[in-house]
Design a protein around this motif. Structure first.
Motif: not given
Length: 392
Positions: A100-106
């Motif tokens: 249940g995670l939304l991730v992004s490459m920062e």
């Protein structure tokens, strides 16, 4: 003679592979760059002839396709093999096995949590927006693709995955051992506030293909009970489908532009479709409000259809299009950026709320896991205070 035939066959195979790739991707433009084409053919031929690791033509095609997309240096564009593509489609439909995670490459290629979905293993364990996932089951995540990270975190319900997290203010790293479950999230929930029965509280957790229909149902049910103002909670909403965002925004903003989609060769303005609710509105936003959430909140702010309360949003003003390919694969490509109705570019900038109210980190998890708390939640309290001045 046999060696010569083998070499010729390999070169022909390499050229065929390369031709298939470049015919699909570059077309006539490839003919203007014959030197690079020759170099690529030679690389493929050498791999086929000399590499000790056996490789099939399909593997070379997938590797070349992934490499071409990688040259964009865009964390949101990627070549999707069949399994990750299937997972992406399940996610957009609102049901998949995971944490249940939304991730992004920062920045610095850090795998960063945009937001945990409400009621999921990740949120219940205490993972927060802004956390940096350093490892997934011991695998370093620096320079890992978003699709690879999602693939590692998703899996059969009941199995476990360990996320190693760094958080600002936390001493050292912390391991979270999460048990995967079916993530099947109703995207819209609503109720009348317990202490303010004339205010409807509506929480949208993501924008999936059913969000517009779900919002219609919730508004109808609450309308039968009667309300004079709305708190729309988009905190920790990571976004989703553009069409769903248009349907939601159309409920709240007056006739006119919702968003400007700026593509490579044209700009399209998407308009509100009617429905503009004639009640005071406050929208709650924070750093986990991203993408489609920002389309909705940006439209509401620019048209003055409501007041934004909370913290600056995430700042993802890009639009991805998924192009299905043969064999079950797909290409996810950033094809446009979006601008708010006033033509503001919010990518990597976010949207500033009309009224800034910070939520202490120690309260973030508690409030996210409970029903709307009119006593403890300072952002909700401010929303109620604003609505009380507007409700007649």
């Amino acid at each position: 003679m046999e060696q010569r035939r083998t070499t010729l066959k390999t070169l022909l195979t390499a050229f065929a592979i390369f031709s298939m790739i470049f015919t699909a991707s570059l077309g006539v433009a490839a003919l203007t760059n014959l030197g690079n084409i020759g170099r690529a053919v030679k690389v493929i031929a050498l791999i086929k002839m000399k590499a000790i690791q056996p490789v099939s033509a399909s593997q070379l095609i997938e590797g070349a396709a992934a490499g071409m997309v990688g040259s964009l240096n865009d964390p949101y564009s990627t070549y999707l093999a069949p399994e990750p593509f299937e997972s992406l489609m399940e996610h957009l439909k609102g049901s998949y096995g995971g944490v249940g995670l939304l991730v992004s490459m920062e920045k610095e290629n850090r795998l960063t949590v945009v937001s945990p979905f409400k009621g999921t293993p990740a949120q219940k364990a205490g993972i927060l927006s802004g956390d940096w996932i350093v490892k997934i089951d011991g695998q370093e995540t620096t320079n890992m693709t978003l699709e690879k990270a999602a693939q590692l975190m998703q899996g059969k319900p009941g199995t476990k995955v360990t996320l190693t997290v760094w958080r600002e203010g936390l001493e050292g790293l912390k391991d979270y051992v999460l048990t995967r479950q079916i993530i099947n999230i109703p995207s819209v929930e609503g109720q009348l506030l317990k202490k303010n029965r004339d205010i409807a509280y509506i929480n949208i957790t993501q924008f999936s293909e059913n969000t517009g229909t779900e919002l219609e149902r919730v508004l109808k049910e609450l309308g039968e009970q009667g309300f004079k103002g709305i708190v729309l909670d988009l905190r920790n909403n990571p976004g989703g489908e553009l069409e769903a965002a248009l349907q939601v925004a159309s409920k709240f903003v007056p006739e006119g532009p919702i968003v400007h989609i700026v593509e490579k060769q044209r700009t399209e303005t998407l308009m509100a479709r009617g429905g503009n609710l004639k009640v005071p509105l406050v929208v709650l936003v924070n750093k986990g409000s991203a993408s489609a959430s920002e389309i909705v909140s940006g439209a509401i702010k620019d048209t003055k259809a409501g007041i934004l309360v909370g913290e600056k949003t995430f700042g993802k003003g890009l639009v991805q299009t998924v192009f299905p390919l043969s064999g079950g694969a797909a290409l996810k490509l950033t094809t446009a950026k979006y601008l708010t109705p006033n033509k503001t570019d919010i990518n990597k900038k976010g949207i500033e709320p009309n009224v800034k109210v910070e939520l202490p980190q120690e309260l973030e998890r508690e409030i996210a896991l409970t029903s709307p708390n009119e006593d403890k939640d300072p952002q909700l309290r401010k929303a109620i205070e604003i609505l009380r001045t507007k409700i007649k």
